[in-house]
Design an enzyme around this catalytic site. Structure first.
Site, PDB file in Angstrom:
ATOM      1  N   ASP A  32       0.797  -1.147  -0.033  1.00  0.00           N
ATOM      2  CA  ASP A  32      -0.074  -0.068  -0.050  1.00  0.00           C
ATOM      3  C   ASP A  32       0.861   1.265  -0.220  1.00  0.00           C
ATOM      4  O   ASP A  32       2.011   1.393   0.725  1.00  0.00           O
ATOM      5  CB  ASP A  32      -0.898  -0.139   1.280  1.00  0.00           C
ATOM      6  N   ILE A  33       0.570   2.236  -0.799  1.00  0.00           N
ATOM      7  CA  ILE A  33       1.057   3.520  -0.894  1.00  0.00           C
ATOM      8  C   ILE A  33       0.165   4.330   0.163  1.00  0.00           C
ATOM      9  O   ILE A  33      -0.698   4.790  -0.375  1.00  0.00           O
ATOM     10  CB  ILE A  33       1.520   4.000  -2.324  1.00  0.00           C
TER      11      ILE A  33
ATOM     12  N   HIS B 170       7.755  15.341 -13.790  1.00  0.00           N
ATOM     13  CA  HIS B 170       8.696  16.746 -13.926  1.00  0.00           C
ATOM     14  C   HIS B 170       8.081  17.391 -12.480  1.00  0.00           C
ATOM     15  O   HIS B 170       7.137  17.503 -12.263  1.00  0.00           O
ATOM     16  CB  HIS B 170       8.123  17.566 -15.024  1.00  0.00           C
TER      17      HIS B 170
ATOM     18  N   ASP C 121      -0.015  20.158 -11.031  1.00  0.00           N
ATOM     19  CA  ASP C 121       0.798  20.011 -12.018  1.00  0.00           C
ATOM     20  C   ASP C 121       2.317  20.706 -11.630  1.00  0.00           C
ATOM     21  O   ASP C 121       2.681  21.670 -11.807  1.00  0.00           O
ATOM     22  CB  ASP C 121       0.299  20.926 -13.212  1.00  0.00           C
TER      23      ASP C 121
ATOM     24  N   GLU D 178      10.198  21.144 -17.613  1.00  0.00           N
ATOM     25  CA  GLU D 178       9.212  20.401 -18.511  1.00  0.00           C
ATOM     26  C   GLU D 178       8.364  21.712 -19.073  1.00  0.00           C
ATOM     27  O   GLU D 178       7.755  21.491 -20.326  1.00  0.00           O
ATOM     28  CB  GLU D 178       8.540  19.467 -17.667  1.00  0.00           C
ATOM     29  N   GLU D 179       8.123  22.420 -18.204  1.00  0.00           N
ATOM     30  CA  GLU D 179       7.077  23.636 -18.701  1.00  0.00           C
ATOM     31  C   GLU D 179       7.592  24.502 -19.550  1.00  0.00           C
ATOM     32  O   GLU D 179       6.929  25.279 -20.380  1.00  0.00           O
ATOM     33  CB  GLU D 179       6.621  24.167 -17.369  1.00  0.00           C
TER      34      GLU D 179
ATOM     35  N   ASP E 271       2.196  12.765 -14.957  1.00  0.00           N
ATOM     36  CA  ASP E 271       2.085  14.209 -15.143  1.00  0.00           C
ATOM     37  C   ASP E 271       0.630  14.687 -14.722  1.00  0.00           C
ATOM     38  O   ASP E 271      -0.201  14.324 -15.684  1.00  0.00           O
ATOM     39  CB  ASP E 271       2.593  14.250 -16.530  1.00  0.00           C
TER      40      ASP E 271
END
Length: 446
Positions: free
Chosen positions: A49-50, A131, A143, A177-178, A206
């Site tokens: 489990d996470i 990212h 994000d 990444e952005e 992402d």
């Protein structure tokens, strides 16, 4: 999620019934990832489990970092470096070998963080990443704090379990990444071809906690895709293929050099339809994430249920796809060739070969032929699949009106009359003048 990415795709802990279903699913072995022409054996150990609380604690840290550093964690800003330092410290304490890869973009220094878990076959590397940078307008908690936190907690779960997978595990957090996938492109472009060939798969995460969430799975490598789909099927959660943003997050540089990729997404600024709201809940007519690339993308901008389910799915995929090195007796098999072959302009046909071994009987009636051909005028291109006995199956004809670039597609072929084992060939010919290209990669999925 990158500014140049078309954005579409991706409540409390799981109820007891769902938890039981999850436990039953994880106890069942699933197909493993592609590795240099073979697929891996099913996982022998179920993922743990996470804890959602742990994932959210990382998000709280990212928010605090942003708040203390001008409200964001963007490339070249102190909030990004502080985010990298936070993740690195956690991994160093957990026994990972970490390294910072430095690059420059827009006159500012950026960083990728790479973390390797000791052990596993160094010639078969399973990689997962996200990212870590935000846009300048906000803290970037969905994000992409969500993907970064879930990958981090999965890596820490590997350490807690002292997992000893058959494949070598590598995790990554990308910078810039952005600004156009700058960090991940830098990593892939500077990875020697011998090291690229060792990557059996790259998993990308992402935006996985969108407040009006959907459940989207990347439509790329079929084995990775099936691993995620089977997980959600076990929870009776329908999924959709993530297509609107295909190739516009950090998996794209890996995919472009022939590395199998896959991942999850919970949606950005596209609108949830009535049909999607009916099967996933949430609000039809609203964006999956109304705070996409905005200052309100903070710790209040997270759907706990989506974050929890997607975090568990990441762990399931890591445990499953890192296990085994041989061909399973039944199930899917993926065979690929990522060696570039130049296609001469208005010239003779060229071929690229794949040797299929370890299969029994004939090929399937729905053999999947995935092709990635880079070309400046796809209408010039004719493509055939050649079976081991030389039988040709036409995949694509030329078309003078088809002026788009590249042929990136999957073609179904009824090859049930052909013996599966043997040398299969992709034959490509350019039948008109002035445009050129090459076979980038192709694969067969049985």
């Amino acid at each position: 999620m990158s500014l140049n990415r078309f954005a579409l795709r991706r409540s409390p802990a799981l109820p007891a019934a769902a938890a039981l279903a999850l436990g039953a699913l994880l106890a069942t072995a699933a197909p493993a990832a592609q590795a240099a022409g073979t697929t891996a054996a099913p996982a022998a150990v179920a993922a743990p489990d996470i804890p959602l609380a742990n994932v959210k604690a990382h998000l709280t840290q990212f928010q605090s970092i942003a708040t203390a550093n001008g409200g964001n964690r963007a490339h070249g800003r102190p909030g990004y470096k502080a985010s990298i330092d936070y993740v690195k410290a956690k991994l160093d304490a957990a026994g990972y070998t970490t390294s910072l890869q430095q690059f420059t973009s827009g006159g500012a220094v950026g960083y990728n963080l790479i973390a390797d878990w000791p052990g596993g076959d160094a010639n078969k590397v399973l990689m997962a990443g996200a990212h870590l940078d935000s846009v300048t307008s906000g803290a970037g908690i969905n994000d992409n704090g969500s993907g970064s936190a879930a990958v981090l907690e999965t890596a820490l779960a590997v350490s807690r379990a002292q997992l000893q997978p058959d494949k070598h595990l590598r995790f990554a957090w990308w910078g810039a990444e952005e600004l156009g996938l700058v960090g991940s492109r830098y990593y892939v472009n500077n990875l020697p071809s011998t090291e690229r060939s060792k990557l059996s798969g790259y998993l990308n995460f992402d935006m996985i906690g969108s407040p009006n969430a959907g459940y989207f799975v990347y439509d790329d490598d079929p084995v990775i895709e099936k691993t995620f789909k089977d997980y959600y099927a076990g929870l009776s959660i329908p999924t959709e293929i993530e297509t609107e943003g295909d190739g516009r997050s950090d998996h794209a540089p890996f995919k472009n050099v022939g590395i199998p990729v896959g991942g999850l997404f919970s949606g950005a600024d596209y609108t949830k339809t009535a049909a999607q709201a009916q099967k996933w809940g949430g609000t039809a007519g609203q964006a999956f994430d109304r705070c996409y690339h905005s200052s309100c993308d903070n710790t209040s901008n997270i759907n706990d249920t989506a974050l929890d389910r997607n975090s568990e799915a990441i762990a399931h995929a890591i445990w499953t796809l890192s296990a085994g090195t041989g061909e399973p007796p039944t199930g899917e098999g993926v065979f690929s060739n990522a060696t570039d072959v130049a296609v001469p302009d208005n010239g003779a046909a060229v071929t690229s070969s794949i040797a299929v071994t370890g299969r029994t009987g004939n090929a399937p009636a729905a053999l999947q032929v995935g092709v990635d051909i880079k070309h400046t005028y796809r209408g010039d291109v004719v493509i055939d699949l050649l079976a081991p006995d030389g039988t040709a199956y036409r995949l694509k004809n030329s078309s003078s009106g088809d002026s788009a670039d590249n042929v990136i597609a999957t073609y179904p072929v009824n090859a049930s009359s052909e013996t599966a084992n043997g040398t299969w060939k992709l034959r490509v010919q350019d039948v008109a003048a002035q445009d050129t290209g090459y076979i980038d990669s192709w694969k067969l999925t049985f």
